[in-house]
Design a protein around this motif. Sequence first.
Motif, PDB file in Angstrom:
ATOM      1  N   ALA A 191       0.993  -1.135   0.092  1.00 44.25           N
ATOM      2  CA  ALA A 191      -0.054   0.259  -0.066  1.00 44.25           C
ATOM      3  C   ALA A 191       0.739   1.183   0.065  1.00 44.25           C
ATOM      4  CB  ALA A 191      -0.830  -0.065   1.256  1.00 44.25           C
ATOM      5  N   ALA A 192       2.003   1.127   0.712  1.00 44.26           N
ATOM      6  CA  ALA A 192       2.888   2.214   0.803  1.00 44.26           C
ATOM      7  C   ALA A 192       3.475   2.615  -0.633  1.00 44.26           C
ATOM      8  CB  ALA A 192       4.012   2.188   1.757  1.00 44.26           C
ATOM      9  N   ALA A 193       3.866   1.672  -1.248  1.00 43.66           N
ATOM     10  CA  ALA A 193       4.340   1.585  -2.630  1.00 43.66           C
ATOM     11  C   ALA A 193       3.302   2.247  -3.561  1.00 43.66           C
ATOM     12  CB  ALA A 193       5.070   0.395  -3.187  1.00 43.66           C
ATOM     13  N   ALA A 194       2.051   1.657  -3.481  1.00 39.95           N
ATOM     14  CA  ALA A 194       1.251   2.102  -4.302  1.00 39.95           C
ATOM     15  C   ALA A 194       1.043   3.663  -3.907  1.00 39.95           C
ATOM     16  CB  ALA A 194      -0.259   1.457  -4.275  1.00 39.95           C
ATOM     17  N   GLN A 195       0.639   4.157  -2.741  1.00 42.30           N
ATOM     18  CA  GLN A 195       0.573   5.684  -2.419  1.00 42.30           C
ATOM     19  C   GLN A 195       1.654   6.303  -3.112  1.00 42.30           C
ATOM     20  OE1 GLN A 195      -1.959   6.822  -1.282  1.00 42.30           O
ATOM     21  NE2 GLN A 195      -0.924   8.983  -1.213  1.00 42.30           N
ATOM     22  N   GLN A 196       3.078   5.991  -2.877  1.00 44.50           N
ATOM     23  CA  GLN A 196       3.960   6.587  -3.359  1.00 44.50           C
ATOM     24  C   GLN A 196       3.918   6.786  -4.887  1.00 44.50           C
ATOM     25  OE1 GLN A 196       7.960   4.930  -2.411  1.00 44.50           O
ATOM     26  NE2 GLN A 196       8.936   6.567  -3.104  1.00 44.50           N
ATOM     27  N   TYR A 197       3.494   5.731  -5.695  1.00 41.78           N
ATOM     28  CA  TYR A 197       3.307   6.049  -7.047  1.00 41.78           C
ATOM     29  C   TYR A 197       2.316   6.927  -7.337  1.00 41.78           C
ATOM     30  CZ  TYR A 197       2.187   4.429 -11.748  1.00 41.78           C
ATOM     31  OH  TYR A 197       2.189   4.268 -13.288  1.00 41.78           O
ATOM     32  N   ALA A 198       1.263   6.819  -6.593  1.00 42.54           N
ATOM     33  CA  ALA A 198       0.066   7.593  -6.803  1.00 42.54           C
ATOM     34  C   ALA A 198       0.576   9.155  -6.711  1.00 42.54           C
ATOM     35  CB  ALA A 198      -1.059   7.487  -6.140  1.00 42.54           C
ATOM     36  N   VAL A 199       1.307   9.366  -5.523  1.00 43.99           N
ATOM     37  CA  VAL A 199       1.865  10.932  -5.704  1.00 43.99           C
ATOM     38  C   VAL A 199       2.826  11.358  -6.611  1.00 43.99           C
ATOM     39  CG1 VAL A 199       3.229  12.367  -4.019  1.00 43.99           C
ATOM     40  CG2 VAL A 199       1.622  10.674  -3.168  1.00 43.99           C
ATOM     41  N   LYS A 200       3.555  10.298  -7.136  1.00 47.19           N
ATOM     42  CA  LYS A 200       4.526  10.563  -8.198  1.00 47.19           C
ATOM     43  C   LYS A 200       3.726  10.749  -9.405  1.00 47.19           C
ATOM     44  CE  LYS A 200       7.789   8.542 -11.127  1.00 47.19           C
ATOM     45  NZ  LYS A 200       7.236   9.121 -12.459  1.00 47.19           N
ATOM     46  N   VAL A 201       2.439   9.960  -9.910  1.00 44.14           N
ATOM     47  CA  VAL A 201       1.867  10.383 -11.041  1.00 44.14           C
ATOM     48  C   VAL A 201       0.958  11.545 -10.953  1.00 44.14           C
ATOM     49  CG1 VAL A 201      -0.150   9.220 -12.464  1.00 44.14           C
ATOM     50  CG2 VAL A 201       1.957   7.762 -11.382  1.00 44.14           C
ATOM     51  N   THR A 202       0.701  11.901  -9.839  1.00 45.90           N
ATOM     52  CA  THR A 202      -0.360  13.011  -9.542  1.00 45.90           C
ATOM     53  C   THR A 202       0.797  14.191  -9.928  1.00 45.90           C
ATOM     54  OG1 THR A 202      -1.810  12.015  -7.931  1.00 45.90           O
ATOM     55  CG2 THR A 202      -1.579  14.450  -8.118  1.00 45.90           C
ATOM     56  N   GLY A 203       1.810  14.274  -9.208  1.00 46.00           N
ATOM     57  CA  GLY A 203       2.822  15.374  -9.486  1.00 46.00           C
ATOM     58  C   GLY A 203       3.248  15.495 -10.876  1.00 46.00           C
ATOM     59  N   ASP A 204       3.487  14.448 -11.485  1.00 48.69           N
ATOM     60  CA  ASP A 204       3.584  14.358 -13.155  1.00 48.69           C
ATOM     61  C   ASP A 204       2.598  15.162 -13.935  1.00 48.69           C
ATOM     62  OD1 ASP A 204       5.984  13.383 -12.224  1.00 48.69           O
ATOM     63  OD2 ASP A 204       5.495  11.448 -13.395  1.00 48.69           O
ATOM     64  N   SER A 205       1.127  14.509 -13.594  1.00 51.77           N
ATOM     65  CA  SER A 205       0.017  15.157 -14.188  1.00 51.77           C
ATOM     66  C   SER A 205      -0.076  16.618 -13.965  1.00 51.77           C
ATOM     67  CB  SER A 205      -1.059  14.384 -13.602  1.00 51.77           C
ATOM     68  OG  SER A 205      -2.389  14.947 -14.331  1.00 51.77           O
ATOM     69  N   GLN A 206       0.353  17.018 -12.675  1.00 51.24           N
ATOM     70  CA  GLN A 206       0.016  18.583 -12.531  1.00 51.24           C
ATOM     71  C   GLN A 206       1.324  19.446 -13.347  1.00 51.24           C
ATOM     72  OE1 GLN A 206       0.349  18.586  -8.313  1.00 51.24           O
ATOM     73  NE2 GLN A 206      -1.875  18.203  -8.079  1.00 51.24           N
ATOM     74  N   GLU A 207       2.371  18.701 -13.305  1.00 47.63           N
ATOM     75  CA  GLU A 207       3.362  19.520 -14.396  1.00 47.63           C
ATOM     76  C   GLU A 207       2.817  19.486 -15.685  1.00 47.63           C
ATOM     77  OE1 GLU A 207       7.185  17.388 -13.736  1.00 47.63           O
ATOM     78  OE2 GLU A 207       7.169  18.057 -11.550  1.00 47.63           O
ATOM     79  N   ARG A 208       2.366  18.291 -16.354  1.00 49.38           N
ATOM     80  CA  ARG A 208       1.969  18.336 -17.777  1.00 49.38           C
ATOM     81  C   ARG A 208       0.735  19.251 -17.971  1.00 49.38           C
ATOM     82  NH1 ARG A 208       2.657  12.888 -16.907  1.00 49.38           N
ATOM     83  NH2 ARG A 208       0.670  12.593 -16.398  1.00 49.38           N
ATOM     84  N   GLU A 209      -0.065  19.482 -16.844  1.00 47.51           N
ATOM     85  CA  GLU A 209      -1.376  20.451 -16.954  1.00 47.51           C
ATOM     86  C   GLU A 209      -0.674  21.924 -16.962  1.00 47.51           C
ATOM     87  OE1 GLU A 209      -5.339  21.905 -14.426  1.00 47.51           O
ATOM     88  OE2 GLU A 209      -4.094  20.104 -13.879  1.00 47.51           O
ATOM     89  N   ILE A 210       0.230  22.002 -16.293  1.00 40.70           N
ATOM     90  CA  ILE A 210       0.838  23.635 -16.274  1.00 40.70           C
ATOM     91  C   ILE A 210       1.375  23.825 -17.822  1.00 40.70           C
ATOM     92  CG2 ILE A 210       2.770  24.720 -15.546  1.00 40.70           C
ATOM     93  CD1 ILE A 210       2.179  23.757 -12.860  1.00 40.70           C
ATOM     94  N   GLU A 211       2.069  22.670 -18.359  1.00 41.90           N
ATOM     95  CA  GLU A 211       2.703  22.819 -19.817  1.00 41.90           C
ATOM     96  C   GLU A 211       1.648  22.795 -20.699  1.00 41.90           C
ATOM     97  OE1 GLU A 211       5.068  19.877 -22.714  1.00 41.90           O
ATOM     98  OE2 GLU A 211       5.153  19.428 -20.574  1.00 41.90           O
ATOM     99  N   TYR A 212       0.610  21.857 -20.492  1.00 41.20           N
ATOM    100  CA  TYR A 212      -0.737  22.169 -21.458  1.00 41.20           C
ATOM    101  C   TYR A 212      -1.277  23.590 -21.401  1.00 41.20           C
ATOM    102  CZ  TYR A 212      -0.356  17.096 -21.882  1.00 41.20           C
ATOM    103  OH  TYR A 212       0.236  15.831 -22.127  1.00 41.20           O
ATOM    104  N   ARG A 213      -1.581  24.081 -20.298  1.00 40.48           N
ATOM    105  CA  ARG A 213      -2.132  25.437 -20.232  1.00 40.48           C
ATOM    106  C   ARG A 213      -1.388  26.529 -20.919  1.00 40.48           C
ATOM    107  NH1 ARG A 213      -6.401  25.972 -16.719  1.00 40.48           N
ATOM    108  NH2 ARG A 213      -6.801  24.228 -15.244  1.00 40.48           N
TER     109      ARG A 213
END
Length: 175
Positions: free
Chosen positions: A66-88
């Motif tokens: 569960a900790a590994a899955a949570q860590q992955y979710a945090v990383k993926v969410t951060g990457d998504s937010q960076e892409r959203e800034i780039e797309y905007r």
Amino acid sequence: MINKIAVTLTALIIVIFGVLLFFAFHYHGKAVAAAGQISQLQSDNSLQSQTVSTQAFNFQLSNKIAAAAQQYAVKVTGDSQEREIEYRTILKTEQTCSLAIPADIANGLYDYANRLRASAMYTDTSGPVKAVVSATTSRRITYCQAVLWIDPLLTLIDQGNNQLASIRQFEKERK
């Protein structure tokens, strides 16, 4: 007279020996029964110890996955937010950004999103939780808004797939 004493003494010895023999068999039976109970209790303790050990291992394994899955979710969410800034940033220069997609498509997307949101809520005995759409909410979606929806949705699908993979991994390692 000596004969009487010898017979009495022999009878007394036989009675004492008989009583001792009775007590020996009686307590031997109790000792055997107690030994059986001790063996059963030791077996029960061993089984309980093994069960507790297995549960502790499963909890530890579950927490690790569960900790590994949570860590992955945090990383993926951060990457998504960076892409959203780039797309905007990219979409600011697009001249077609303010064009609205057809109303039927926009309404269908909003309705589908609201159904998904409502189905994700916990049910209540008073009825299903409905998503609230106020009268001031615009059901209009521009092409740029639709583009900005795609990456967060793909990120959620990625997180869900990772959680399902984590559950499969836990089940595999648990067995």
